[in-house]
Enzyme design. Structure first.
Site, mmCIF file in Angstrom:
data_model
loop_
_atom_site.group_PDB
_atom_site.id
_atom_site.type_symbol
_atom_site.label_atom_id
_atom_site.label_comp_id
_atom_site.label_asym_id
_atom_site.label_seq_id
_atom_site.Cartn_x
_atom_site.Cartn_y
_atom_site.Cartn_z
ATOM 1 N N GLU A 16 0.853 -1.200 0.000
ATOM 2 C CA GLU A 16 0.000 0.000 0.000
ATOM 3 C C GLU A 16 0.878 1.237 0.000
ATOM 4 O O GLU A 16 1.846 1.318 0.762
ATOM 5 C CB GLU A 16 -0.890 0.020 1.255
ATOM 6 N N THR A 49 -4.032 4.684 -1.475
ATOM 7 C CA THR A 49 -5.070 5.163 -0.557
ATOM 8 C C THR A 49 -5.747 6.416 -1.115
ATOM 9 O O THR A 49 -5.268 7.054 -2.065
ATOM 10 C CB THR A 49 -4.519 5.472 0.852
ATOM 11 N N ALA A 52 -10.371 10.640 2.656
ATOM 12 C CA ALA A 52 -11.812 10.855 2.816
ATOM 13 C C ALA A 52 -12.096 12.324 2.514
ATOM 14 O O ALA A 52 -11.396 13.209 2.989
ATOM 15 C CB ALA A 52 -12.235 10.483 4.223
ATOM 16 N N ASP A 109 -13.397 7.758 7.227
ATOM 17 C CA ASP A 109 -13.779 8.442 8.470
ATOM 18 C C ASP A 109 -13.852 9.926 8.172
ATOM 19 O O ASP A 109 -13.137 10.419 7.299
ATOM 20 C CB ASP A 109 -12.728 8.199 9.557
ATOM 21 N N ALA A 127 -19.696 1.456 3.684
ATOM 22 C CA ALA A 127 -18.915 0.908 2.561
ATOM 23 C C ALA A 127 -19.797 -0.011 1.710
ATOM 24 O O ALA A 127 -19.661 -0.068 0.487
ATOM 25 C CB ALA A 127 -17.718 0.130 3.104
ATOM 26 N N TYR A 146 -11.508 -6.312 10.018
ATOM 27 C CA TYR A 146 -10.951 -5.861 11.301
ATOM 28 C C TYR A 146 -10.772 -7.026 12.271
ATOM 29 O O TYR A 146 -11.707 -7.384 12.992
ATOM 30 C CB TYR A 146 -11.872 -4.788 11.920
ATOM 31 N N HIS A 150 -13.932 -3.423 14.429
ATOM 32 C CA HIS A 150 -13.967 -2.002 14.090
ATOM 33 C C HIS A 150 -14.384 -1.239 15.352
ATOM 34 O O HIS A 150 -15.295 -1.665 16.062
ATOM 35 C CB HIS A 150 -14.968 -1.748 12.943
ATOM 36 N N GLN A 177 -7.213 -4.597 8.622
ATOM 37 C CA GLN A 177 -6.551 -3.558 9.399
ATOM 38 C C GLN A 177 -5.258 -4.160 9.958
ATOM 39 O O GLN A 177 -5.162 -5.387 10.121
ATOM 40 C CB GLN A 177 -7.502 -3.159 10.558
ATOM 41 N N LYS A 273 8.015 3.733 2.029
ATOM 42 C CA LYS A 273 9.447 3.514 2.307
ATOM 43 C C LYS A 273 9.895 2.215 1.631
ATOM 44 O O LYS A 273 9.686 1.122 2.165
ATOM 45 C CB LYS A 273 9.676 3.427 3.825
HETATM 46 P P1 FAD Z 1 -17.902 -0.003 6.940
HETATM 47 O O1 FAD Z 1 -17.795 -1.384 6.400
HETATM 48 O O2 FAD Z 1 -19.011 0.840 6.452
HETATM 49 O O3 FAD Z 1 -17.975 -0.139 8.527
HETATM 50 C C1 FAD Z 1 -17.928 1.011 9.359
HETATM 51 C C2 FAD Z 1 -18.721 0.740 10.635
HETATM 52 O O4 FAD Z 1 -20.126 0.657 10.326
HETATM 53 C C3 FAD Z 1 -18.364 -0.615 11.279
HETATM 54 O O5 FAD Z 1 -18.463 -0.474 12.668
HETATM 55 C C4 FAD Z 1 -19.435 -1.550 10.732
HETATM 56 O O6 FAD Z 1 -19.659 -2.640 11.596
HETATM 57 C C5 FAD Z 1 -20.645 -0.620 10.673
HETATM 58 N N1 FAD Z 1 -21.590 -1.004 9.599
HETATM 59 C C6 FAD Z 1 -21.283 -1.358 8.328
HETATM 60 N N2 FAD Z 1 -22.415 -1.592 7.616
HETATM 61 C C7 FAD Z 1 -23.461 -1.373 8.460
HETATM 62 C C8 FAD Z 1 -24.884 -1.421 8.331
HETATM 63 N N3 FAD Z 1 -25.461 -1.760 7.167
HETATM 64 N N4 FAD Z 1 -25.642 -1.124 9.425
HETATM 65 C C9 FAD Z 1 -25.057 -0.778 10.595
HETATM 66 N N5 FAD Z 1 -23.717 -0.711 10.781
HETATM 67 C C10 FAD Z 1 -22.932 -0.988 9.726
HETATM 68 N N6 FAD Z 1 -9.682 5.276 5.071
HETATM 69 C C11 FAD Z 1 -9.537 6.287 4.166
HETATM 70 O O7 FAD Z 1 -10.042 7.385 4.397
HETATM 71 N N7 FAD Z 1 -8.834 6.116 3.002
HETATM 72 C C12 FAD Z 1 -8.265 4.928 2.678
HETATM 73 O O8 FAD Z 1 -7.647 4.803 1.615
HETATM 74 C C13 FAD Z 1 -8.393 3.833 3.616
HETATM 75 N N8 FAD Z 1 -7.846 2.620 3.352
HETATM 76 C C14 FAD Z 1 -8.063 1.568 4.218
HETATM 77 C C15 FAD Z 1 -7.552 0.297 3.893
HETATM 78 C C16 FAD Z 1 -7.761 -0.782 4.742
HETATM 79 C C17 FAD Z 1 -7.212 -2.156 4.357
HETATM 80 C C18 FAD Z 1 -8.473 -0.597 5.970
HETATM 81 C C19 FAD Z 1 -8.657 -1.754 6.911
HETATM 82 C C20 FAD Z 1 -8.953 0.659 6.304
HETATM 83 C C21 FAD Z 1 -8.765 1.752 5.441
HETATM 84 N N9 FAD Z 1 -9.279 3.025 5.725
HETATM 85 C C22 FAD Z 1 -9.118 4.048 4.823
HETATM 86 C C23 FAD Z 1 -9.957 3.282 7.004
HETATM 87 C C24 FAD Z 1 -11.483 3.017 6.929
HETATM 88 O O9 FAD Z 1 -12.075 3.933 6.053
HETATM 89 C C25 FAD Z 1 -12.040 3.175 8.353
HETATM 90 O O10 FAD Z 1 -11.593 2.097 9.157
HETATM 91 C C26 FAD Z 1 -13.541 3.358 8.471
HETATM 92 O O11 FAD Z 1 -13.833 3.693 9.832
HETATM 93 C C27 FAD Z 1 -14.354 2.120 8.153
HETATM 94 O O12 FAD Z 1 -14.320 1.798 6.848
HETATM 95 P P2 FAD Z 1 -15.049 0.466 6.319
HETATM 96 O O13 FAD Z 1 -14.919 0.447 4.873
HETATM 97 O O14 FAD Z 1 -14.617 -0.718 7.104
HETATM 98 O O15 FAD Z 1 -16.572 0.836 6.727
#
Ligand code: FAD
Length: 288
Positions: A16, A49, A52, A109, A127, A146, A150, A177, A273
């Protein structure tokens, strides 16, 4: 190439990178050098990446283009926060135009310092909603996972339920994560498989370059620190060179153990890096 096709053939090694700030790398020559160096170990794909709110959107697209120009496979992250369907359409059109076939669909976020002129969840709340919107566009879709829950989820079982829903919407692989305790990952993987999840789960590994950096990451992500790593941080924390050496050893042995435990892929958070990352890959024995 599509990552789901690659994963059908082999277990993957991937990296990444993030778009460097304009003032640090105005013409992207620095990140180009980094990516060029990383080709030495023929990564199966390189993810880019996405901030947001989209402040680095053009640079993220430029970097995906650089990845392609170096004959590597890009995985472009896309976030839901702050985006309308129209914005997303524009980005996915641009990605398709470049020849990018893989998208990591994320919620993102809301950055603390950022004020959105409108509701940041205007068109996509999760997502899952973004994945559903992108799925008909024929990208190969990935999602986040996660192993230590999460921070906003009520419990670990709910996270697995969300992954199952993502899989049903077309997500064909997951990247985790960061975590420092492999036992946590293996337990999580077993839980996912018991629940019926079939998509490959790629382990996200964060190399330890500085003790301070790790303490900050642990605070933000809430991931656990095994005793062995605590000892390394205490012993070498004050000496950057020794810390980097011990941290690289730790990451390499984490990778080797995961690989021997049948992990479907290793995704290294490179922090842009290349030297240290190539050293870790060599120490892990994953590539000669
Ligand atoms: P989601 O899957 O939407 O989950 C977020 C929260 O909502 C979780 O607690 C989940 O349980 C809950 N949830 C999901 N669907 C529902 C539903 N239908 N009803 C109720 N609750 C629900 N962030 C960036 O800004 N840019 C990046 O490039 C980036 N890259 C990342 C790469 C990886 C591999 C990882 C692990 C994280 C990355 N992140 C990035 C961070 C990520 O955006 C955050 O962790 C964010 O808080 C959650 O994203 P998610 O896609 O898991 O969200």
């Amino acid at each position: 190439m599509r990552i789901d096709s690659i994963l059908k053939e082999r277990r993957t090694l991937s990296f990444e990178v993030f778009p460097p700030k304009q003032e640090h790398d105005q013409d992207l020559s620095g990140i180009r050098r980094t990516l060029s160096a990383l080709t030495a170990v023929s990564p199966d794909f390189v993810s880019v990446t996405y901030g947001a709110g989209g402040q680095n959107r053009p640079r993220a697209l430029d970097i995906a283009e650089i990845v392609l120009s170096l004959a590597m496979t890009p995985l472009s992250h896309l976030t839901a926060v702050g985006y309308t369907q129209k914005d997303t359409e524009r980005v996915t059109d641009a990605l398709s135009g470049l020849g990018v076939e893989n998208v990591l669909a994320l919620r993102g976020d809301v950055p603390a310092e950022m004020k959105f002129p409108q509701d940041p969840w205007v068109d996509f709340r999760y997502a899952l909603d973004l994945a559903e919107f992108i799925a008909p566009k024929r990208f190969c879709l990935g999602g986040a996972a996660y192993p230590e829950k999460h921070p906003e989820s009520p419990d670990a079982a709910w996270d697995v339920e969300v992954m199952l829903r993502k899989e049903r919407k077309g997500v064909s692989f997951f990247i985790t994560q960061l975590f420092f305790d492999n036992a946590v990952f293996f337990k999580f993987r077993d839980k996912c498989r018991e629940a019926g999840l079939r998509a490959p789960i790629i382990a996200g590994i964060m190399p330890i370059f500085k003790a301070q950096q790790i303490r900050r990451i642990v605070e933000i992500s809430g991931c656990s620190v095994p005793e062995k790593l605590e000892t390394i941080l205490d012993r070498y924390g004050g000496n950057d060179a020794a810390m980097e050496n011990a941290g690289s050893d730790y990451a390499a042995s984490q990778i080797t153990e995961l690989w021997n435990g049948g992990v479907e892929g290793i995704h290294l958070y490179t922090m842009n890096k290349s030297r240290q990352v190539l050293d870790i890959v060599a120490r892990s024995g994953l590539r000669r």
